[in-house]
Design a protein around this motif. Structure first.
Motif, PDB file in Angstrom:
ATOM      1  N   ALA A 104     -35.953  80.270  61.562  1.00 50.98           N
ATOM      2  CA  ALA A 104     -35.207  81.041  62.192  1.00 50.98           C
ATOM      3  C   ALA A 104     -34.866  82.304  61.497  1.00 50.98           C
ATOM      4  O   ALA A 104     -34.663  82.202  60.257  1.00 50.98           O
ATOM      5  CB  ALA A 104     -34.212  80.507  63.047  1.00 50.98           C
ATOM      6  N   ASP A 106     -31.592  89.532  64.996  1.00 57.55           N
ATOM      7  CA  ASP A 106     -32.716  89.638  65.882  1.00 57.55           C
ATOM      8  C   ASP A 106     -33.746  90.670  65.945  1.00 57.55           C
ATOM      9  O   ASP A 106     -34.314  90.994  66.875  1.00 57.55           O
ATOM     10  CB  ASP A 106     -31.959  89.636  67.150  1.00 57.55           C
ATOM     11  CG  ASP A 106     -31.070  91.030  67.662  1.00 57.55           C
ATOM     12  OD1 ASP A 106     -31.199  92.006  66.614  1.00 57.55           O
ATOM     13  OD2 ASP A 106     -30.355  91.213  68.449  1.00 57.55           O
ATOM     14  N   VAL A 151     -37.331  89.004  66.549  1.00 60.26           N
ATOM     15  CA  VAL A 151     -37.717  88.267  67.661  1.00 60.26           C
ATOM     16  C   VAL A 151     -39.150  88.194  68.252  1.00 60.26           C
ATOM     17  O   VAL A 151     -39.381  89.457  68.786  1.00 60.26           O
ATOM     18  CB  VAL A 151     -36.319  87.879  68.607  1.00 60.26           C
ATOM     19  CG1 VAL A 151     -36.797  87.109  69.568  1.00 60.26           C
ATOM     20  CG2 VAL A 151     -35.216  87.559  67.796  1.00 60.26           C
ATOM     21  N   GLY A 152     -39.741  87.195  68.230  1.00 64.48           N
ATOM     22  CA  GLY A 152     -41.052  87.075  68.848  1.00 64.48           C
ATOM     23  C   GLY A 152     -42.307  87.852  68.295  1.00 64.48           C
ATOM     24  O   GLY A 152     -43.306  87.700  68.527  1.00 64.48           O
ATOM     25  N   ARG A 168     -43.698  82.546  65.334  1.00 68.82           N
ATOM     26  CA  ARG A 168     -42.992  83.508  65.889  1.00 68.82           C
ATOM     27  C   ARG A 168     -41.582  83.536  65.465  1.00 68.82           C
ATOM     28  O   ARG A 168     -40.999  82.628  65.488  1.00 68.82           O
ATOM     29  CB  ARG A 168     -43.218  83.656  67.368  1.00 68.82           C
ATOM     30  CG  ARG A 168     -44.710  83.977  67.852  1.00 68.82           C
ATOM     31  CD  ARG A 168     -45.523  85.202  67.565  1.00 68.82           C
ATOM     32  NE  ARG A 168     -46.602  85.293  67.777  1.00 68.82           N
ATOM     33  CZ  ARG A 168     -47.460  84.990  67.020  1.00 68.82           C
ATOM     34  NH1 ARG A 168     -47.516  84.580  65.882  1.00 68.82           N
ATOM     35  NH2 ARG A 168     -48.907  85.426  67.092  1.00 68.82           N
ATOM     36  N   ARG A 182     -37.828  83.877  65.595  1.00 68.17           N
ATOM     37  CA  ARG A 182     -36.490  83.738  66.642  1.00 68.17           C
ATOM     38  C   ARG A 182     -35.267  83.911  65.855  1.00 68.17           C
ATOM     39  O   ARG A 182     -35.185  83.630  64.695  1.00 68.17           O
ATOM     40  CB  ARG A 182     -36.819  82.224  67.519  1.00 68.17           C
ATOM     41  CG  ARG A 182     -36.467  81.066  66.369  1.00 68.17           C
ATOM     42  CD  ARG A 182     -36.507  79.680  67.006  1.00 68.17           C
ATOM     43  NE  ARG A 182     -36.112  78.711  66.420  1.00 68.17           N
ATOM     44  CZ  ARG A 182     -34.752  78.450  66.217  1.00 68.17           C
ATOM     45  NH1 ARG A 182     -33.741  78.937  66.741  1.00 68.17           N
ATOM     46  NH2 ARG A 182     -34.394  77.309  65.620  1.00 68.17           N
ATOM     47  N   GLN A 183     -34.332  84.081  66.601  1.00 72.03           N
ATOM     48  CA  GLN A 183     -32.858  84.180  65.908  1.00 72.03           C
ATOM     49  C   GLN A 183     -32.271  82.940  65.846  1.00 72.03           C
ATOM     50  O   GLN A 183     -32.242  81.881  66.910  1.00 72.03           O
ATOM     51  CB  GLN A 183     -32.238  85.133  66.686  1.00 72.03           C
ATOM     52  CG  GLN A 183     -31.084  85.509  66.027  1.00 72.03           C
ATOM     53  CD  GLN A 183     -30.020  86.466  66.625  1.00 72.03           C
ATOM     54  OE1 GLN A 183     -30.241  87.033  67.919  1.00 72.03           O
ATOM     55  NE2 GLN A 183     -29.138  87.055  66.165  1.00 72.03           N
TER      56      GLN A 183
END
Length: 144
Positions: A33, A37, A40-41, A63, A65-66
């Motif tokens: 993570a 942000d 993100v994705g 992918r 993510r936060q």
């Protein structure tokens, strides 16, 4: 046992650590993570993917993510890629939670506290070497 690796954007260091750890410890659940942000994705940064692929690590399915407060209960071990990330993680710690949060670089046993961010340094090989050493040491510690 669940392990989480955390960096700033989750597009270079932490996905690399996740992929390397999965390769070393396929029987231990792990994820990665970012404290921001911004991505993100998104998949990991293309130059990081290219450098990792040359070493036999595939990041293409990951992918960004936060990091969230829920990660403190979802994971048994959290590893930050640098001191700034560590402080940002700790700022989200729920009251009474005791999940260990540690710096990842010291596992490489070369005196570093932070994993340099190759997004800025452009030295992907240095980060690959450092993450490889740290993951090997961490894998031994996790199995002890």
């Amino acid at each position: 046992m669940n392990v989480l690796f955390v960096c700033l954007g989750n597009i270079c260091r932490s996905p690399l650590a996740e992929a390397a750890f999965r390769q070393q410890c396929p029987d231990i659940s792990c994820d990665s993570a970012g404290t921001s942000d911004w991505h993100v994705g998104e998949p990991p940064y293309a130059p990081m993917q290219t450098a990792a692929r040359a070493r036999g690590l595939d990041l293409s399915d990951l992918r960004a993510r936060q990091f969230t407060r829920d990660d403190f209960t979802r994971f048994t071990h959290i590893f930050a890629m640098d001191e700034n990330n560590l402080m940002q993680i700790e700022a989200l710690r729920p009251a009474g939670n005791t999940t260990p949060v540690r710096l990842f670089a010291p596992y490489a046993r070369d005196g570093l506290t932070d994993v340099p961010d190759p997004y800025y340094t452009r030295d992907f090989e240095e980060v690959l070497d450092l993450v490889d050493r740290a993951v090997r040491s961490l894998a031994i510690a996790m199995r002890a």
